[in-house]
Design a protein around this motif. Structure first.
Motif, short mmCIF file in Angstrom:
data_model
loop_
_atom_site.label_atom_id
_atom_site.label_comp_id
_atom_site.label_asym_id
_atom_site.label_seq_id
_atom_site.Cartn_x
_atom_site.Cartn_y
_atom_site.Cartn_z
N PHE A 15 28.65 -19.19 46.41
CA PHE A 15 29.90 -18.95 45.69
C PHE A 15 29.70 -19.11 44.18
CE2 PHE A 15 33.68 -20.99 43.78
CZ PHE A 15 34.55 -19.91 43.83
N PHE A 16 29.06 -20.20 43.75
CA PHE A 16 28.92 -20.47 42.31
C PHE A 16 28.06 -19.41 41.62
CE2 PHE A 16 29.90 -25.13 43.17
CZ PHE A 16 31.16 -25.04 42.62
N VAL A 17 26.94 -19.04 42.25
CA VAL A 17 26.07 -18.05 41.61
C VAL A 17 26.73 -16.67 41.64
CG1 VAL A 17 23.80 -16.96 41.62
CG2 VAL A 17 24.02 -19.37 42.17
N LYS A 18 27.45 -16.34 42.71
CA LYS A 18 28.17 -15.08 42.77
C LYS A 18 29.22 -15.02 41.67
CE LYS A 18 27.05 -11.88 45.70
NZ LYS A 18 26.81 -10.49 45.23
N ARG A 63 19.82 -20.36 36.30
CA ARG A 63 21.15 -20.52 36.91
C ARG A 63 21.03 -21.20 38.26
NH1 ARG A 63 21.75 -14.02 37.81
NH2 ARG A 63 20.47 -13.86 39.69
N ALA A 64 19.95 -20.90 38.99
CA ALA A 64 19.77 -21.54 40.30
C ALA A 64 19.58 -23.04 40.13
CB ALA A 64 18.57 -20.94 41.03
N ALA A 123 26.67 -26.70 51.53
CA ALA A 123 25.72 -26.46 50.44
C ALA A 123 25.43 -24.97 50.29
CB ALA A 123 24.43 -27.24 50.69
N GLY A 124 25.23 -24.29 51.42
CA GLY A 124 24.95 -22.85 51.38
C GLY A 124 26.12 -22.05 50.85
N LEU A 125 27.31 -22.37 51.33
CA LEU A 125 28.51 -21.66 50.89
C LEU A 125 28.76 -21.85 49.40
CD1 LEU A 125 31.13 -22.23 53.74
CD2 LEU A 125 30.29 -20.03 52.91
N LEU A 126 28.70 -23.10 48.95
CA LEU A 126 29.01 -23.38 47.55
C LEU A 126 27.94 -22.84 46.61
CD1 LEU A 126 30.45 -26.99 47.89
CD2 LEU A 126 31.70 -24.89 47.41
N GLY A 127 26.67 -22.91 47.04
CA GLY A 127 25.61 -22.32 46.23
C GLY A 127 25.81 -20.83 46.08
N LEU A 169 25.47 -29.24 42.45
CA LEU A 169 25.69 -29.49 43.88
C LEU A 169 24.95 -30.74 44.34
CD1 LEU A 169 25.49 -25.88 45.39
CD2 LEU A 169 27.52 -27.23 44.89
N SER A 170 23.80 -31.03 43.74
CA SER A 170 23.04 -32.23 44.12
C SER A 170 23.84 -33.49 43.79
CB SER A 170 21.70 -32.26 43.38
OG SER A 170 20.88 -31.19 43.79
#
Length: 698
Positions: A96-99, A57-58, A90-94, A65-66
């Protein structure tokens, strides 16, 4: 790459020199450094093995995101070359999506592994490595500068042996050949840099603070609010870009050609073009950067170029085409280059001196401590012990670094001359002999100052290899290709050390960091060229000074290469004298900034930032200044604490929404779908002529 100096480069920097971390990141880094018990907050949590940190998933989220951030960085690259830090986004969206992913699985009872800060760090590392190549790959600078379109504007050294038109195949091959060498050049030094020397790496530290904060209960609530704010601004910015598209049916049509400060100012590139992207960039960049860019625009387009234009027929022939670099365009480009080189040389020497002095002090301390056993050893904190234990647990074998470097270097030495015939194998061999030293210097200096000099090393390669090859043997193409080789090595080396610092502070394994960087780099080697190819095919006028995507650094880098090969004989009258003046001025202004103290230096402009509008105009400087004004009012009238928390999210939303709109815009252009309306502004006199002409037809 994290806050990369607002370079752009300029970037940087230029490319990397103009990029800086956001105020909130900086404050976060300081808080992280001052908190002696960050790891006690996570004391009960298991640290997963390095393989468990690299989840499917990561990698899926990283790929999405890339692509997104590569499109955004490419747009910024091809417009002005100013690349702000996108780490917060990038940190926020990463997160958010995995959460979102884990919450959905949790409700269905299928969740097997929780989302950890180590996995979050893997995503951050992978995304930054991928979209970083959209900058260091040279798609808006040295690589595009090889093309026939840019060569035609330079008018000199534009023969076949100095031209290499972009092609998807060789660009992807080139990226794979040169982008991994920097990773292997410094990986063996990670313990020395991170634990022994305790280098700060401010951007890496700030990113770690951000990630650690996300995974606390209070930080998670704030992150959700920030994502909501980013999402609203993203949608608004995207829809605004879509709305503007309807009015761009012809040249100089639409809101981007709105003469908001008057028609005369518009002729001299002073106007607000309603760009959500650069309003957002202005909110992220420090006030001094924005003011410096605006001052540079006023100095050049408001004063110098009109005065030099009056010398038409005296300093240069009056009948030259507008695009000729023997006329006014020559002054615009080469004076800007002089300021960029002066600023780059000064900062290179400053970082080098600081690096050497730090080495000398460390060596003296080491020798004195070895000769005396009476000195007390420094007591490591709980956090330091815990982090060092994890950081040293998963070692990357030294033979991997050495063999990897030698093998990739050998492949490059064989492959690159086939891609660029003027770049001989012995040029590459010499570059790879010195590359580890330069990569170490850049990584070390970045750890001290957060200042990457990748573009400066690249310019050095342009002049050295270009002059070595000579004008008769494709020196321009050889210099530009060597620039790409050197920039890729030193840039990825400093990025890797920033990531190691982030991993050290979040208890992520060095192995997972290295593998994530390799995967992200591999993604970037494909995504970057594909995104650039899409822009190239969708927008036919890309690379021309009057277009939506002027790619200013492409012509600047090519002219640097021409300068290195031909010398100064081709410059217009008095241009060399003015170049000397502005080269010296850049050094003097930087020296004044360093010796005057913090209270005064914050009012002295940055020469690198001032040089950016010299060629492309001041329209984006007006946008950035408006972004600064919005942030200033928010901090003064509203709540400064709220502005510090949410301004980066608002700015990132504006940048991302407008940047992603470029994707459907490119698809519409490829499908030959034209906007229905042209909104154009005329003077009263011209409007009367148009009305009379239309009346005569009827």
């Amino acid at each position: 790459m994290a806050s990369d100096e607002v370079e752009a480069q300029t970037a940087a920097t230029e490319d990397c020199n103009l990029r800086r971390r956001q105020k909130s990141e900086k404050d976060g880094a300081e808080q992280e450094a001052e908190d002696p018990s960050v790891e006690r907050t996570f004391e009960g949590q298991r640290v997963p093995p390095w393989r468990e940190q690299l989840t499917a998933r990561a990698l899926i989220v990283s790929f999405i995101l890339s692509v997104m951030f590569s499109v955004i960085v490419m747009k910024l690259n091809l417009t002005t070359g100013i690349i702000p830090s996108l780490n917060v986004a990038a940190g926020l969206l990463g997160f958010f999506f995995v959460k979102l992913w884990t919450k959905a699985l949790e409700h269905t009872g299928l969740l097997r592994t929780p989302f950890t800060r180590q996995e979050n760090t893997v995503i951050q590392t992978c995304v930054v490595a991928a979209y970083g190549l959209a900058f260091s790959g040279g798609f808006g600078s040295y690589l595009f500068g090889m093309s026939a379109k840019i060569a035609a504007q330079a008018t000199e050294q534009n023969d076949a042996q100095n031209i290499k038109d972009p092609s998807l195949g060789w660009m992807i091959g080139f990226m794979f050949v040169v982008s991994f060498l920097g990773l292997f050049s410094v990986v063996a030094l990670r313990k020395i840099m991170i634990i022994d020397y305790k280098l700060i790496y401010p951007s890496g530290t700030a990113t770690a603070y951000l990630i650690n904060g996300f995974h606390t209960s209070q930080g998670e609530k704030l992150a959700k609010r920030q994502v909501w704010m980013l999402g609203k601004c993203f949608i608004g910015s995207f829809l605004w870009g879509f709305f503007q598209w309807f009015y761009t049916a012809g040249d100089d049509c639409g809101f981007t050609a709105f003469p908001s400060l008057g028609l005369k100012a518009y002729e001299n590139r002073f106007y607000f073009d309603f760009s959500a992207t650069y309003v957002g960039v202005g909110m992220i960049c420090p006030y001094l950067v924005n003011v410096s860019v605006l001052l540079g625009g006023i100095l050049s387009w408001g004063i110098m170029w009109p005065l030099i234009d009056r010398q038409k027929g005296h300093w240069y022939p009056a009948d030259l085409p507008h695009s000729s670099f023997h006329g006014l365009n020559g002054y615009k480009v080469f004076i800007g280059i002089a300021m960029i080189l002066g600023d780059g040389l000064y900062n290179f020497l400053k970082v080098l001196c600081r690096t050497l002095s730090t080495f000398i002090v460390a060596a003296r301390k080491g020798s004195s401590s070895s000769s005396s056993n009476t000195l007390p050893a420094a007591v490591a904190s709980y956090d330091d012990e815990k982090r060092a234990e994890v950081f040293l647990k998963d070692q990357i074998p030294l033979w991997v670094a050495y063999v990897g470097y030698v093998v990739i270097a050998a492949v490059s030495i064989v492959a690159l001359p086939h891609i660029f015939p003027p770049l001989k194998w012995h040029f590459i061999l010499v570059a790879y002999v010195f590359a580890p030293v330069l990569a170490f210097c850049n990584a070390y200096g970045c750890g001290l100052t957060d200042w990457s000099l990748a573009s400066t090393y690249g310019k050095l390669a342009i002049f050295v290899v270009g002059a070595w090859a000579g004008s008769a043997h494709g020196g321009v193409l050889a210099g530009l290709a060597a620039c790409g080789v050197m920039m890729s090595i030193v840039s990825t080396a400093s990025d890797l050390m920033q990531d190691f610092k982030t991993g050290y502070l979040t208890l992520a394994s060095p192995r997972s960091m290295f593998v994530s960087q390799v995967i992200g780099t591999s993604m970037g080697c494909v995504i970057g060229p594909c995104v650039f190819w899409l822009f190239l095919k969708a927008f036919e006028d890309i690379g021309t000074s009057e277009s939506q995507y002027p790619a200013p650094y492409a012509i600047i880098y090519r002219n640097m290469a021409i300068l290195g090969v031909d010398g100064f004989g081709s410059l217009p009258k008095h241009c060399l004298t003015l170049c000397y003046v502005f080269f010296a001025l850049a050094i003097i202004v930087n020296l004044m900034r360093d010796v005057s103290g913090e209270k005064i230096s914050r009012y002295i402009p940055i020469p690198m930032a001032m040089a950016i509008p010299f060629y492309i105009g001041s329209y984006f400087a007006v946008d950035m200044f408006i972004g600064s004004a919005i942030l200033f009012v928010w901090e003064r009238v509203g709540s400064k604490a709220e502005a510090d928390r949410f301004a980066p999210a608002v700015a990132s939303g504006l940048i991302c929404g407008d940047g992603i709109w470029s994707l459907p815009q490119a698809v519409l252009a490829l499908a030959q779908v034209k906007p229905p309306i042209c909104m154009k502004f005329l003077s009263r006199k011209m409007n009367d002529k148009v009305d009379n002409f239309i009346s005569s037809l009827s």
